[in-house]
Motif scaffolding. Structure first.
Motif, PDB file in Angstrom:
ATOM      1  N   LEU A 197       1.005   4.311  -2.601  1.00 13.45           N
ATOM      2  CA  LEU A 197       0.722   5.672  -2.157  1.00 13.45           C
ATOM      3  C   LEU A 197       1.725   6.646  -2.744  1.00 13.45           C
ATOM      4  O   LEU A 197       1.414   7.812  -2.961  1.00 13.45           O
ATOM      5  CB  LEU A 197       0.771   5.717  -0.632  1.00 13.45           C
TER       6      LEU A 197
ATOM      7  N   GLU B  48     -12.504  -1.403 -19.775  1.00 17.51           N
ATOM      8  CA  GLU B  48     -12.806  -0.163 -19.074  1.00 17.51           C
ATOM      9  C   GLU B  48     -14.232   0.246 -19.360  1.00 17.51           C
ATOM     10  O   GLU B  48     -14.483   1.314 -19.883  1.00 17.51           O
ATOM     11  CB  GLU B  48     -11.817   0.929 -19.491  1.00 17.51           C
TER      12      GLU B  48
ATOM     13  N   MET C  75       3.903   1.952 -10.856  1.00 25.18           N
ATOM     14  CA  MET C  75       3.343   1.197 -11.964  1.00 25.18           C
ATOM     15  C   MET C  75       4.370   0.804 -13.015  1.00 25.18           C
ATOM     16  O   MET C  75       4.599  -0.358 -13.265  1.00 25.18           O
ATOM     17  CB  MET C  75       2.215   1.987 -12.613  1.00 25.18           C
TER      18      MET C  75
ATOM     19  N   VAL D 294      -5.354   7.940   1.465  1.00 24.91           N
ATOM     20  CA  VAL D 294      -4.489   7.663   2.607  1.00 24.91           C
ATOM     21  C   VAL D 294      -5.212   6.785   3.627  1.00 24.91           C
ATOM     22  O   VAL D 294      -4.578   6.195   4.492  1.00 24.91           O
ATOM     23  CB  VAL D 294      -3.998   8.997   3.209  1.00 24.91           C
TER      24      VAL D 294
ATOM     25  N   PHE E 186       0.832  -1.204   0.000  1.00 31.72           N
ATOM     26  CA  PHE E 186       0.000   0.000   0.000  1.00 31.72           C
ATOM     27  C   PHE E 186       0.866   1.253   0.000  1.00 31.72           C
ATOM     28  O   PHE E 186       0.548   2.243  -0.653  1.00 31.72           O
ATOM     29  CB  PHE E 186      -0.907   0.026   1.229  1.00 31.72           C
TER      30      PHE E 186
ATOM     31  N   TYR F 181      -6.440   3.905   3.127  1.00 28.67           N
ATOM     32  CA  TYR F 181      -6.002   2.514   3.019  1.00 28.67           C
ATOM     33  C   TYR F 181      -4.801   2.285   3.906  1.00 28.67           C
ATOM     34  O   TYR F 181      -4.699   1.297   4.618  1.00 28.67           O
ATOM     35  CB  TYR F 181      -5.608   2.193   1.570  1.00 28.67           C
TER      36      TYR F 181
ATOM     37  N   VAL G 298      -7.259   5.169 -21.359  1.00 27.70           N
ATOM     38  CA  VAL G 298      -6.449   6.382 -21.513  1.00 27.70           C
ATOM     39  C   VAL G 298      -5.409   6.374 -20.417  1.00 27.70           C
ATOM     40  O   VAL G 298      -5.729   6.337 -19.247  1.00 27.70           O
ATOM     41  CB  VAL G 298      -7.340   7.641 -21.378  1.00 27.70           C
ATOM     42  N   GLY G 299      -4.163   6.416 -20.797  1.00 22.84           N
ATOM     43  CA  GLY G 299      -3.127   6.527 -19.768  1.00 22.84           C
ATOM     44  C   GLY G 299      -2.779   5.186 -19.159  1.00 22.84           C
ATOM     45  O   GLY G 299      -3.498   4.203 -19.325  1.00 22.84           O
ATOM     46  N   PRO G 300      -1.675   5.134 -18.455  1.00 25.72           N
ATOM     47  CA  PRO G 300      -1.260   3.861 -17.845  1.00 25.72           C
ATOM     48  C   PRO G 300      -2.171   3.494 -16.687  1.00 25.72           C
ATOM     49  O   PRO G 300      -2.927   4.318 -16.201  1.00 25.72           O
ATOM     50  CB  PRO G 300       0.150   4.168 -17.347  1.00 25.72           C
ATOM     51  N   ALA G 301      -2.078   2.258 -16.279  1.00 24.09           N
ATOM     52  CA  ALA G 301      -2.993   1.769 -15.246  1.00 24.09           C
ATOM     53  C   ALA G 301      -2.447   2.129 -13.882  1.00 24.09           C
ATOM     54  O   ALA G 301      -1.620   1.444 -13.339  1.00 24.09           O
ATOM     55  CB  ALA G 301      -3.146   0.261 -15.384  1.00 24.09           C
ATOM     56  N   TRP G 302      -2.896   3.251 -13.334  1.00 21.94           N
ATOM     57  CA  TRP G 302      -2.579   3.515 -11.935  1.00 21.94           C
ATOM     58  C   TRP G 302      -3.882   3.853 -11.245  1.00 21.94           C
ATOM     59  O   TRP G 302      -4.871   4.149 -11.872  1.00 21.94           O
ATOM     60  CB  TRP G 302      -1.570   4.644 -11.809  1.00 21.94           C
ATOM     61  N   ALA G 303      -3.875   3.828  -9.961  1.00 24.00           N
ATOM     62  CA  ALA G 303      -5.105   4.087  -9.216  1.00 24.00           C
ATOM     63  C   ALA G 303      -4.857   5.193  -8.212  1.00 24.00           C
ATOM     64  O   ALA G 303      -3.769   5.337  -7.686  1.00 24.00           O
ATOM     65  CB  ALA G 303      -5.548   2.827  -8.494  1.00 24.00           C
ATOM     66  N   GLN G 304      -5.866   5.972  -7.962  1.00 22.67           N
ATOM     67  CA  GLN G 304      -5.769   7.030  -6.961  1.00 22.67           C
ATOM     68  C   GLN G 304      -5.823   6.400  -5.585  1.00 22.67           C
ATOM     69  O   GLN G 304      -6.826   5.832  -5.200  1.00 22.67           O
ATOM     70  CB  GLN G 304      -6.932   8.006  -7.165  1.00 22.67           C
ATOM     71  N   MET G 305      -4.725   6.495  -4.864  1.00 28.68           N
ATOM     72  CA  MET G 305      -4.680   5.872  -3.552  1.00 28.68           C
ATOM     73  C   MET G 305      -5.144   6.866  -2.517  1.00 28.68           C
ATOM     74  O   MET G 305      -4.657   7.986  -2.476  1.00 28.68           O
ATOM     75  CB  MET G 305      -3.240   5.491  -3.228  1.00 28.68           C
TER      76      MET G 305
ATOM     77  N   TYR H 103      -9.396  -0.479 -12.651  1.00 27.65           N
ATOM     78  CA  TYR H 103     -10.564  -0.865 -11.849  1.00 27.65           C
ATOM     79  C   TYR H 103     -10.289  -2.115 -11.053  1.00 27.65           C
ATOM     80  O   TYR H 103     -10.726  -2.242  -9.920  1.00 27.65           O
ATOM     81  CB  TYR H 103     -11.776  -1.061 -12.749  1.00 27.65           C
TER      82      TYR H 103
END
Lengths: 173, 408, 118
Positions: free
Chosen positions: A76, C43, A81, C58, A72, C60, C49-56, B161
């Motif tokens: 963060l 999707e 990636m 805090v 995690f 978590y 669109v764009g690379p696969a990242w996720a909004q983390m 996702y």
């Protein structure tokens, strides 16, 4: 070569290899996964030493909690990636020389230590006595002070982490 | 022992006799015996899932006032077999850019984590995998391995996702491990050993009658740990499009579901082992096969309750789930431990039945107090949504420009 | 006792081998017709669109950290629980003190809003 020695050799090789791959992987996520394998290897080594409780605690706490926390944290920082950083830093020869000297010193010291050749006694079959361990933990003549200090240390870690995270939450949004 | 009293152990002893007769050394014979035993138990578990899927589909159907599968075979018994055959032949589409090892290891790890729980539970007095000294902690630790499988699935799919779904699923599973572990301390305290065989053998009144508060917390936490409804936010179709297994197809997807159904059954029999007396029942000590029968009956009753939960409750939101865990279950479980420790020690010298009754009373007091506190803390008013003044278009004001005041 | 752990190790290997074998059988039996549309990342039907990242968030991290602290606490309490029946009353009081300190930590986290999810 008894079966136990074969198992130990295989597990030791796998653990060392994963340990090296933790620092040598290109992607940070791969490093986290190699770390999980290293911790699993250490847990198996605990089990071969008849410390079953510690093997399970290693899996439960290290792999089940700390590895997930590390993953995690990697995410963060948002560089997990597909960023690939250079694998070696500038002037890498100096730390390499120091590491080799340190390794030589430790190996030489161990080799000349007279008790290195002594075979350890084989533990009896019921060597793991959890009830005795538990009594020792709360015995005033035993380890009760480290036990309570451990809880205060955990409290300090909790409070510190929440304080830092609360600051970050305000900074972010 | 005769064949009728304990058929399983009879067969195992006969097989061991065969192996010893071949003439190998004892080490190799034991190892080969272990491998065969492990194979039979694990394969038996995986074939049993077929029956579990049928049971669940029929029951959910009945809960929803319909029949469930009833065409393929008598009462639809062959339906899951047909589904399994179909899913074996579906194409395994691998999206581009996946990390091959993580993507393929994830379904294997998910199922392996659940299968390993079958190795330490006592199914009857004599039929269990091993009796390791840290049985109950082992069950919790291999649950953690399942979480690693979910992270591998989410990250290896190269899909944001899937990653978000995996992170939420892991956050949920991690959080609910806290009351799970803490309430698992109660049977260990009452037994004096962590081994599951010892816990079953020491349950003179079943532990659910001695510590119902701990049993309730353990049950809720284990339902949340399996990721089933009402805690199935991580894989709900309307929320996040199947969550972390969105990029899986064919049998890999099927393996995740096999793992989930098996986990539900496994959670039921863990609850039965730890709180409902496992295989104990009248006559089970002398006739071990009866122990297996009682175990199965009790497990199916708890599994029925799990499916009932799934069919009747709406899904929780993630913040409701986290609130339930951190603000209700965790403090409650810590209070339960403290009260049980104190009460049991204060009355340690009285008769067994008196101690049981007092512990039961203490637990009921805790539950009642907790219910009052929760009722006081719950939000009972909601902000009214429909009563604000909102500009509504009507034929009178359709052509008014804002600020001009002129009509038409 | 080592035999017990050997069985656990063998069972772990077997339980990883069985699903892997099943998936390999499925890989042999299934058709293989990849094309670029099927292999694209899903999707909700749109192009990625764009690379696969996720909004983390805090949360978590904080949630996992609180879980870690309580996990270590529970693990430290397990040996005490095993020895519980033989312990005198003051040992029980020591463990209750241990739990109370961490309950205080949980209350601090609650008041600071670290347990909120939004």
């Amino acid at each position: 070569m008894s079966g136990l020695q074969i198992v130990f050799l295989i597990v030791a090789v796998v653990t060392l290899f994963s340990g090296v791959m933790v620092v040598a992987s290109r992607k940070m996520m791969h490093s986290a996964l190699w770390l999980i394998l290293t911790l699993l290897g250490v847990a198996i080594l605990f089990a071969t030493l008849q410390a079953g409780f510690f093997a399970i605690v290693q899996v439960l706490v290290y792999i089940g909690a700390i590895s997930i926390l590390i993953i995690f944290t990697l995410m963060l920082t948002r560089r997990v990636m597909d960023e690939e950083h250079p694998q070696v830093i500038k002037g890498w020869w100096l730390p390499a020389v120091m590491a080799v000297i340190l390794f030589g010193l430790i190996a030489g010291f161990l080799a000349t230590w007279k008790d290195f050749q002594v075979m350890l006694n084989e533990l009896p079959a019921d060597a793991e006595n959890l009830a005795a361990f538990g009594s020792a933990l709360v015995n005033p003549a035993g380890y009760v002070i480290p036990f309570e200090v451990a809880s205060v240390l955990l409290l300090a870690a909790l409070v510190g982490a929440i304080y830092i995270a609360a600051e970050r939450k305000e900074k972010v949004g | 022992m005769s064949f009728w009293r304990d058929p399983i152990i009879f067969i195992i002893e006969w097989a061991k006799g065969l192996l010893a007769g071949i003439g190998w050394g004892p080490g190799w014979a034991t190892t080969v015996g272990f491998v065969i035993g492990a194979f039979v138990l694990a394969a038996g578990a995986m074939f049993f899932v077929v029956f579990l899927i049928w049971y669940e589909r029929k029951l959910i159907g009945r809960l929803q006032d319909r029949f469930g599968p009833n065409r393929v075979g008598p009462w639809g018994l062959f339906q899951p077999i047909a589904d399994m055959l179909k899913i074996f032949t579906k194409e395994l589409i691998t999206p581009s850019g996946v990390d091959w090892i993580a993507y393929n290891l994830a379904p294997v790890l998910s199922v392996a984590a659940v299968l390993m729980m079958w190795a330490v539970t006592p199914f009857s007095k004599t039929f269990f995998g091993v009796n390791i000294s840290v049985g109950i902690l082992f069950l919790i630790a291999v649950g953690g391995l399942g979480e690693v499988g979910i992270i591998l699935a989410g990250w290896g799919s190269n899909n944001k996702y899937a990653l978000v779904g995996a992170l939420r699923a892991v956050a949920q599973l991690c959080s609910y491990e806290v009351p799970f572990v803490i309430s698992a301390l109660v049977p260990v305290m009452l037994t004096g050993s962590m081994s599951l065989v010892d816990i079953v053998e020491a349950q003179n009144p079943w532990y659910i009658l001695v510590a119902p508060a701990a049993a309730l917390i353990f049950f809720i936490a284990s339902v949340a740990e399996t990721g089933r409804a009402p805690f199935d936010l991580a894989e709900a179709e309307s929320e996040i499009v199947a969550g972390y297994n969105v990029e899986y197809s064919g049998l890999k997807f099927g393996m995740f579901f096999v793992g989930e159904f098996l986990h539900a059954f496994t959670a039921s029999f863990i609850f039965v082992t730890v709180f409902l007396g496992g295989w104990r029942g009248p006559g089970a000590d002398q006739i071990p096969v009866l122990g297996l029968v009682y175990f199965m009956i009790k497990t199916f009753i708890v599994y029925f309750a799990l499916i009932l939960f799934r069919g009747t409750n709406p899904r929780f939101r993630i913040d409701q789930m986290m609130d339930l865990n951190w603000k209700v279950l965790t403090p409650l479980s810590l209070v339960v431990i403290m009260v049980i420790a104190l009460v049991d020690r204060l009355f340690a010298s009285s008769a067994d039945w008196l101690r049981t009754v007092i512990l039961l009373a203490a637990n009921l007091v805790i539950l009642v107090v907790a219910e009052r506190l929760i009722r006081r803390g719950v939000k009972t008013t909601r902000p009214e949504v429909g009563s604000r003044q909102r500009p509504v278009a009507s034929p009178d004001n359709l052509f008014i420009q804002p600020g001009s005041g002129a009509k038409g | 006792m080592l035999n017990d752990w050997l069985y656990v190790g063998i069972f772990a290997l077997v339980s990883m081998f069985l699903p892997a074998a099943a998936i390999s059988i499925a890989a042999l039996l299934s058709p293989k017709k990849p094309n670029s549309v099927k292999n694209a990342t899903y999707e909700c039907g749109m192009e990625t669109v764009g690379p696969a990242w996720a909004q983390m968030k805090v949360q978590y991290y904080v949630c996992t950290l609180v879980f870690l602290v309580f996990d270590v606490e529970a693990v430290l309490l397990f040996p005490w629980a095993v020895a519980y029946k033989q312990l005198p009353l003051y040992a029980v009081a020591e463990a209750i003190l241990f739990i109370l300190i961490l309950l205080g930590g949980l209350l601090y986290a609650w008041r600071k809003g670290a347990l909120e999810w939004l």
